[in-house]
Design a protein around this motif. Structure first.
Motif, mmCIF file in Angstrom:
data_model
loop_
_atom_site.group_PDB
_atom_site.id
_atom_site.type_symbol
_atom_site.label_atom_id
_atom_site.label_comp_id
_atom_site.label_asym_id
_atom_site.label_seq_id
_atom_site.Cartn_x
_atom_site.Cartn_y
_atom_site.Cartn_z
ATOM 1 N N LEU A 152 40.638 31.522 43.813
ATOM 2 C CA LEU A 152 41.186 32.771 44.344
ATOM 3 C C LEU A 152 42.376 33.260 43.533
ATOM 4 N N LEU A 153 42.914 32.398 42.706
ATOM 5 C CA LEU A 153 44.097 32.740 41.921
ATOM 6 C C LEU A 153 43.744 33.224 40.517
ATOM 7 N N PHE A 154 42.717 32.634 39.925
ATOM 8 C CA PHE A 154 42.457 32.876 38.497
ATOM 9 C C PHE A 154 41.263 33.786 38.199
ATOM 10 N N VAL A 155 40.382 34.008 39.170
ATOM 11 C CA VAL A 155 39.173 34.791 38.905
ATOM 12 C C VAL A 155 39.308 36.284 39.200
ATOM 13 N N PRO A 156 40.180 36.731 40.112
ATOM 14 C CA PRO A 156 40.177 38.144 40.517
ATOM 15 C C PRO A 156 40.337 39.153 39.393
ATOM 16 N N LEU A 157 41.210 38.907 38.427
ATOM 17 C CA LEU A 157 41.426 39.893 37.365
ATOM 18 C C LEU A 157 40.188 40.070 36.492
ATOM 19 N N PRO A 158 39.557 38.990 35.979
ATOM 20 C CA PRO A 158 38.317 39.194 35.225
ATOM 21 C C PRO A 158 37.235 39.887 36.037
#
Length: 448
Positions: free
Chosen positions: A83-89
């Protein structure tokens, strides 16, 4: 199994995550096909085939994503880091998927294949760990019902907002240029979703751990699932329900544009369903306390079958009746999602109880796999029917094409929910059985 009770802030924080996911999912399920056919300029047959092929391919990657998530070890836990690292991509890829480069017919189709495949793969790489997170927040059955009810209340509200706002955003942000409007609209929804996912990450904590660390291979996890009858039934249930819902959600845009000749009503018709579904979802913890989950699911599917079939007899001028049936369907179908996810957590417990191994994300991959496969089947049905009946984009439809659209809103989805009711008669993890399993698992926990 759970040493501390969940706080309300955590229940709400987890639930908000599904609102973020519905900023994507509702746009995909409601608008993507009509975006491809009426804005990007891909034929209905080519677009439907593309959606079907990508969904089938992507569905089979879900168990691999689940296996990877189950084996993730970080200071934030197994599932929260996604939930922290995937949203932007994900936001960037969604914007590209709703872009319209001038590449010619073949180039456009290749672009659609590439961006849609990437979109669904990255979406699942976050959605599946998020779903599995509900199985490790708590081991208490009532708390699981509350967590999943919160999730789907927020999800339905998110879907309602998207359906009402997206057409207006496309018009406003694009200034009359639909192609530009769609790209900017998805950038907006992606940014809003990223903020929500950060809130979910910060407000949750993983508590449930296997009674013993028993390493297993992906092959072993898959073998456990293949012998897990409740999981197999839940997979089929999710698949069938998704086919039914996608048929109606995707067909609604065509129904109001070509049958009712009031396309503007879509902005309130789908939100009416989603608002009613949110209300039905909010009732789930209460309903699950007084009615066994198995019997409740059967009743909901039977009621949905009757209501969907009734839509066949609605005249194009009877707007009030369309909305009445839509709202009733929302109330009836609202509880099915939290019930299904609570049952998946039960299936994970059953697997640990029987085999001493817990593969939570792999178990929840059933839902993601079924969603994609069910959507693929539904889109394939729509594309085949449209092609057979001579659908022509942005033109008056033949009587046969109009009749096909009405059937996609009524009898065909009713047949699928009727089948779902039959399947649930074979489900065995009723409330007394789960109470016994929970007691046994609690007894296996090491003393503090």
């Amino acid at each position: 199994m759970t040493p501390t009770r969940l706080r309300k802030r955590e229940i709400v924080g987890y639930g908000l995550g599904d609102m973020g996911f519905n900023f994507y999912w509702t746009n995909i399920s409601t608008f993507l096909l009509i975006f491809y056919t009426d804005v990007f300029g891909i034929t209905a047959a080519a677009a439907a085939t593309m959606l079907f092929v990508v969904k089938i391919f992507n569905a089979f990657t879900d168990p691999l994503i689940g296996a990877f998530a189950d084996r993730t070890q970080t200071r934030w836990g197994k599932f929260r880091p996604y939930l922290l690292f995937v949203p932007l991509p994900l936001a960037v890829i969604a914007t590209l998927a709703y872009s319209t480069p001038d590449l010619g017919p073949t180039g456009k189709l290749a672009w659609a294949y590439a961006t849609y495949l990437l979109l669904m793969t990255v979406y699942t790489s976050m959605n599946l760990p998020y779903s599995a997170l509900s199985g490790v927040l708590t081991g208490d059955a009532r708390e699981r019902n509350a967590v999943n009810a919160s999730r789907f209340v927020c999800g339905f509200l998110g879907g309602m907002v998207v359906t009402a706002a997206t057409p207006r955003l496309v018009q406003g942000l694009g200034g009359g240029d639909a192609a530009l409007g769609w790209a900017l609209t998805m950038a907006f929804w992606g940014t809003a979703a990223a903020v929500i996912f950060a809130i979910t990450f910060a407000s949750t904590r993983e508590r449930v751990q296997p009674a013993r660390a028993a390493p297993s291979s992906v092959r072993q996890d898959l073998a456990d699932l293949r012998s897990n009858k409740p999981w197999i039934l839940l997979f089929l249930l999710a698949l069938i329900i998704m086919v039914s819902i996608t048929l109606r959600m995707t067909s609604a845009a065509y129904y109001f544009k070509y049958v009712v000749n009031r396309p503007e009503l879509l902005a309130t018709f789908v939100p009416a369903y989603l608002l009613a579904a949110a209300a039905g979802t909010a009732l789930t913890p209460f309903l699950a306390r007084v009615i066994d989950k198995r019997r409740l699911m059967i009743s909901l599917m039977l009621a949905s079958t009757v209501l969907s079939a009734a839509f066949l007899f609605v005249d194009a001028s009877q707007i009030w009746l369309m909305y009445a049936l839509q709202i009733a369907l929302g109330l009836v179908l609202g509880p099915k999602s939290p019930l299904n996810f609570s049952m998946l957590a039960d299936a994970a417990d059953f697997n640990e109880w029987r085999n001493g191994r817990r593969a939570t994300a792999m178990t929840f991959a059933a839902s993601s796999f079924a969603q994609k496969l069910g959507t693929a089947v539904a889109v394939g049905v729509i594309g085949t029917l449209f092609t057979t009946l001579g659908y022509v984009p942005n033109a008056a439809q033949s009587a046969e094409s109009q009749a096909g659209i009405v059937w996609l809103m009524s009898v065909i989805p009713a047949a699928f929910t009727g089948l779902a009711a039959v399947l649930m008669m074979f489900y065995t993890l009723d409330n007394p059985t789960m109470a016994r399993i929970q007691r046994d698992l609690a007894a296996r926990q090491p003393s503090p």
